[in-house]
Every structure is written in structure tokens, then in C-alpha cells.
Design an enzyme around this catalytic site. Sequence first.
Site, PDB file in Angstrom:
ATOM      1  N   CYS A  99       0.628  -1.237  -0.173  1.00 12.72           N
ATOM      2  CA  CYS A  99      -0.004  -0.156   0.013  1.00 12.72           C
ATOM      3  C   CYS A  99       1.010   1.200  -0.071  1.00 12.72           C
ATOM      4  CB  CYS A  99      -0.963  -0.003   1.269  1.00 12.72           C
ATOM      5  SG  CYS A  99      -2.116   1.386   1.300  1.00 12.72           S
ATOM      6  N   CYS A 135       0.381   3.833   1.280  1.00 10.70           N
ATOM      7  CA  CYS A 135       0.351   4.554   2.532  1.00 10.70           C
ATOM      8  C   CYS A 135       1.761   3.904   3.436  1.00 10.70           C
ATOM      9  CB  CYS A 135      -0.923   4.152   3.437  1.00 10.70           C
ATOM     10  SG  CYS A 135      -0.932   2.633   4.465  1.00 10.70           S
ATOM     11  N   HIS A 179      -2.174  -3.113   7.189  1.00 13.64           N
ATOM     12  CA  HIS A 179      -2.411  -4.221   5.992  1.00 13.64           C
ATOM     13  C   HIS A 179      -1.937  -5.314   6.522  1.00 13.64           C
ATOM     14  CE1 HIS A 179      -3.893  -0.887   3.935  1.00 13.64           C
ATOM     15  NE2 HIS A 179      -3.107   0.012   3.940  1.00 13.64           N
ATOM     16  N   CYS A 193      -6.601   4.832   4.942  1.00 11.97           N
ATOM     17  CA  CYS A 193      -5.251   4.968   5.242  1.00 11.97           C
ATOM     18  C   CYS A 193      -4.491   6.023   4.372  1.00 11.97           C
ATOM     19  CB  CYS A 193      -4.559   3.538   5.181  1.00 11.97           C
ATOM     20  SG  CYS A 193      -4.753   2.969   3.429  1.00 11.97           S
ATOM     21  N   HIS A 242      -9.460 -15.847  -3.466  1.00 11.83           N
ATOM     22  CA  HIS A 242     -10.691 -15.255  -3.201  1.00 11.83           C
ATOM     23  C   HIS A 242     -10.884 -14.616  -4.627  1.00 11.83           C
ATOM     24  CE1 HIS A 242     -11.348 -15.789   0.953  1.00 11.83           C
ATOM     25  NE2 HIS A 242     -10.437 -15.522   1.326  1.00 11.83           N
TER      26      HIS A 242
HETATM   27  N1  Q9C Z   1     -15.231  -6.579   6.910  1.00 14.15           N
HETATM   28  C1  Q9C Z   1      -7.049 -14.481   2.865  1.00 14.15           C
HETATM   29  O1  Q9C Z   1      -6.862 -15.191   3.921  1.00 14.15           O
HETATM   30  N2  Q9C Z   1     -11.451  -9.501   5.665  1.00 14.15           N
HETATM   31  N3  Q9C Z   1      -7.763 -13.497   2.634  1.00 14.15           N
HETATM   32  C2  Q9C Z   1     -12.630  -8.998   5.402  1.00 14.15           C
HETATM   33  C3  Q9C Z   1     -14.501  -7.861   6.170  1.00 14.15           C
HETATM   34  C4  Q9C Z   1     -11.004 -10.248   4.455  1.00 14.15           C
HETATM   35  C5  Q9C Z   1      -8.484 -13.023   3.893  1.00 14.15           C
HETATM   36  C6  Q9C Z   1     -13.173  -8.201   6.448  1.00 14.15           C
HETATM   37  C7  Q9C Z   1     -10.059 -11.229   4.961  1.00 14.15           C
HETATM   38  C8  Q9C Z   1      -9.391 -11.826   3.691  1.00 14.15           C
HETATM   39  C9  Q9C Z   1      -6.419 -14.835   1.554  1.00 14.15           C
HETATM   40 ZN    ZN Z   2      -7.651 -16.660   4.738  1.00 14.84          ZN
END
Ligand code: Q9C
Ligand code: ZN
Length: 595
Positions: free
Chosen positions: A166, A168, A174, A251, A303
Site C-alpha cells: 500500500c 500509505c 495491512h 489510510c 478469493h
Molecule cells: N469486513 C485470505 O486469507 N476480511 N484472505 C474481510 C470484512 C477479509 C482473507 C473483512 C479477509 C481476507 C487470503
Molecule cells: Zn484466509
Amino acid sequence: QHQHFLEKHYKILSKGADLPRPPPTHPEETEEELTETNDMQEDGGASPNRLQKEGSDDSTHSSELLGVHVKSEEEHRSMHAKGESTESELDEEDEDDDVIQLRESEEEERGSFVQHPLQQMGVFQSSLPHRPLGRTKSSPAGGVSPIKHLFTTGLVYDSLMLKHQCVCGNAHIHPEHAGRVQSIWSRLQETGLLSRCERIRGRKASLDEIQSVHSEFHTLLYGTSPLNRHKLDHKKLLGPISQKMYAVLPCGGIGVDSDTVWNEMHSSAAVRMAVGSVIELAFKVAAGELKNGFAVVRPPGHHAEESTAMGFCFFNSVAITAKLLQQKLGVGKILIVDWDIHHGNGTQQAFYNDPSILYISLHRYDDGNFFPGSGAPEEVGSGAGVGFNVNIAWIGGVEPPMGDVEYLTAFRTVVMPIAQQFSPDVVLVSAGFDAVEGHQSPLGGYNVSAKCFGQLTQLLMALAGGRVVMALEGGHDLTAICDASEACVSALLGDMCDSVFQWSQEKPCPKAWASLERVIEIQSKHWPCLQTLSQTSGYSLMVTPAGTQGQSEKDEAETVSAMASLSVDVEQPGSAENTESTRSVEEPMEEEPVL
Ligand code: Q9C
Ligand code: ZN
């Protein structure tokens, strides 16, 4: 939808005619990035590139053509020498000296690669024993290279991935930061594991490779930087692109959300390096050049959906690799095991109707209340893919947190039986370590030990002739992810991990048991091997995956042998053929490798 329009529009432009190739004399990486697959010019111009250019076009993978094979071998020999010398910044070094030093012994290795007709043809045959190519040569042992084990565990890492940060500049807010992979890499060096492995050179995935899973718009959006973007077909994208993706974060940085930050100058190269590194490693394992492998990569990928970046992820490295193993190497069946604590929504989406890629995820679900919210056990796949998506969806929050017993029980009762019946040719692991103790909600909350992931690795090594390729996904507690990576690499190398069995003395918590019963109930329709298990009591299930019973001291030996049948023969990969030949006739899929 807008997205759909863009995809259609751009497809014509890039599918029909290839993007222009840069003139060979042009020195700028920025231009090269648009079309290359193996652009390592910025890495000091190591010899592999020169060979590669003779032997193949830029979209051909290293395992397809003989000339490139030679290059690969040369490549990791020189890399290995690097690994020994504590250097981790390969991409900033000139390696010509190493290459020259090693050239003499390479001549011999070349012979064994020449002998491999299936690979020359780009054909992967699943029945091939997983044997070290290096041992097929007839030359005396004295002629063998100074490198100890050619046929060993492969590791891949590249400092280019550190540049995804990032703007920032505050890593604390992060959690998916560069220190994650730096720390893991250091740990592998310090523990001596690196020097027992073969270091593989990563590369940036090509835009075409990324498009095996992602839309063209998404690929261009995150796979190009302002420096090279204008070299693309000008009409195509670039107007809308910048407006679309950026959000200004609290940020001060930019990204698609506060997790998924974007560095306009550096992120595209980093995310493509993450993808290309997994591809390189997996191709070498699938082709029999390496025993197995572990990719120390970031940002994570599971994801990332066709046209959506989220949860730290932009490109789905594991999904792309699976697609390319099939398309370019002719691999038939691929198992993807995803033990990141979060459901891999992107991977599930990529293969939801595909019976040749079995996706098994273990994740915190909490009835859809844990990120990303998908991953219900009822999501079993669609069309021809029904039954080839398996969600082991933990419910019940963290009272108590899931731990070793729950994960091992899931493997014994669901993952391994289904996987054995599926009989994959290659196993890819989305190896997130955020279920390891040390990660608090909402990025974790569970208590799985680092060692346990070594155990799970060992279990998976009984599949696919041992062809297991792991890629780092989530996890941000540095101790946890270093410990777990160490345990997994150690297991991949064949080190015996202690105490699989003491955990079997405990029952999984009731919520875990309920979660497993649910997935067994749902999936037993598709996987006959689960039916008998679903009729057994929880207690015996936990300790006796093969159907034996009881857990007295006397029975311990029996239990051990039952477990051994699950974690068989790390040192004798050929034994996996046993499982293949005895697999059930009711197996839902009988695909042969594509020839
Ligand atoms: N308010 C992996 O572990 N956090 N990703 C979402 C929602 C997302 C994790 C918070 C976390 C993603 C690869
Ligand atoms: Zn994860």
C-alpha cells in the site's frame, strides 16, 4: 452488465490477433511485460532466457518443448547453487557464473530429458510412475552434479512480490504485507530446509495465462501498470480502467477495499509473479522434474473470482495453475485442497461445473457469517461438476475454536476418502495458514497447530504419486506462518513428523462433528466411500478411517497401520498406483488423461 460488454468487446481484440511483440532490441521491460511470459530481463539476463527463446514461442511452457526442458534444468541448477549461498534476491543478480560452473554436469542431465518422449510431446500420462528423471540415466554416479538431489522438493520465491505494498506505507494496518513471504523465506533458509530443496525461478505469468480463469478486463486491469498499459491496444481499455478500480482508503492508499490494496506502479508485476511462480513450480512437479513443491508467494489468490478482486486476492494462482496443467500439459484430474480458514470462493467458482477438478475446502463458515460468506456444504457443484465441490464448513464460531483434532478428523473422514476415490493426477494445495493458532477473529480464531499442517501435508502426499504442490494463501501471524511453512516443507521433503496419533485420542468438538456429519450426509450421494462412514459413530470414525474399531492400547498398532494406509509411502511414490488400481467402480468419474 458493463463488465460483460467490456469482456466481449476486448475479446475480439486479443483472441483474434496477438498483442504486438516488442522488437527484440527494445530494452524496456515495460513494453515487454505486455506480451512476455518469461520476461526475466530485469533479473539480470540469466541464461535460461536465451535458450528459451530458441526453443519456443513466448506462450509455450517450459515442459512442452525439449529446448525449454534443458533450460529449466539449467535454471534450477543455478538457482540451487544460489540457495546454498544464502542469497535470496535472485532477481537482482546475474547468475552467469553459476551457470558456467555447472555446465559440465548439465550435459549429462540433458540426456535424461531427451529421453522423455511424453514430455516432448507435451503429454502428461497419469499412469507414469513418479520417478526421478535424473535416475534414469546410465552414467556412473561419479558424473553426477554437485547438486545433491535433483528430484526433490521445489521451492519458489521472488522478491518482486515484495513490491505489492500500500502506498500509505503502513504495514501494520495491512496484514497481507511483504514481511510474510520474506519471513517464511528466511525461515526456510535458516532451518536448512532451503538447501535440501531445489529452488525454482519464478516468472511473471502472461496475460494469456491469467485469462484462463479471469476475464480480459480483469486481467488487464490488474496485470498491467501505467508504464506498459499504453502499449496495449489503445482503444481497448484504458479510459475506464483507472476510474473503475480505485477507491481511496482511510489510510490514504488505494485499493478495492482496505484489505485489497493496490500499488499502481508495482502491484501488477507482483501479482503476475505470484501466479507465474506457482505455474512454474507445478509444471515441474507434474512433469516429474520435481518430487513436490511449496510456493512462497503473495498476494494470495483463492478469493479472486473471474472478474473480482477481494480478500487480498487479485489473480487466482492456484486456479490458473490447475487450468494450465490441463490445457498445456494434458493433466487429467486435479485435486485442490484449500485449508485457508476462509472459503476459496474464487476457486470454487472457477471449477463449479468441472468434474475434472475436485475442490475440497475446509473453512470457518458460521452459517455464512464468516468472510467471504460462501462455502455452504450444500454447494456441491453444478451440471457435470456435481459432487466435485466439497465444502467442509465449520460452524459454531470459536466456542471452542477448531484445532488439530477437528482438522485431522476432517481429513480422515472426508478429505482423504473422497480424494482417494477421485484419484487425482496432481494435488494443488491452497495453503493458507490463518487457521493456525495466533490468528484472531475476524482473520482467524482457530487453534490448529503449525505441526498439524505438516501432518495434513503428509496425508496428501499419499495421493497422486506424491505430486503435491502447495501455494501460500492467507495467514499473517509471522510465527504461525513460518512454523507452518516449515512443517509443510519438512513433510514434503519426507521428514517424518511425530505424533499423528496422540491427537486421535480426543474427540472433535460437537460443532465440528455436526459440521462433518452435514458434509458427509450431503456428499455421500456423490461419494460412495462416505456412506459407510456416515453410519459409524463419531468416536470410531475419528480414529479408524479404514473401518477398524476400538481404541484400546492393544489396538494401537492396528490404528497405526490404518493411519499408515492413509499416509503411505512418502518415500515410495510408486505405491500410489495401488490406490489407483483398486479404486471403486462406482467412482463418479473415470476420465483418462487428455492425449
Ligand atoms: N469486513 C485470505 O486469507 N476480511 N484472505 C474481510 C470484512 C477479509 C482473507 C473483512 C479477509 C481476507 C487470503
Ligand atoms: Zn484466509
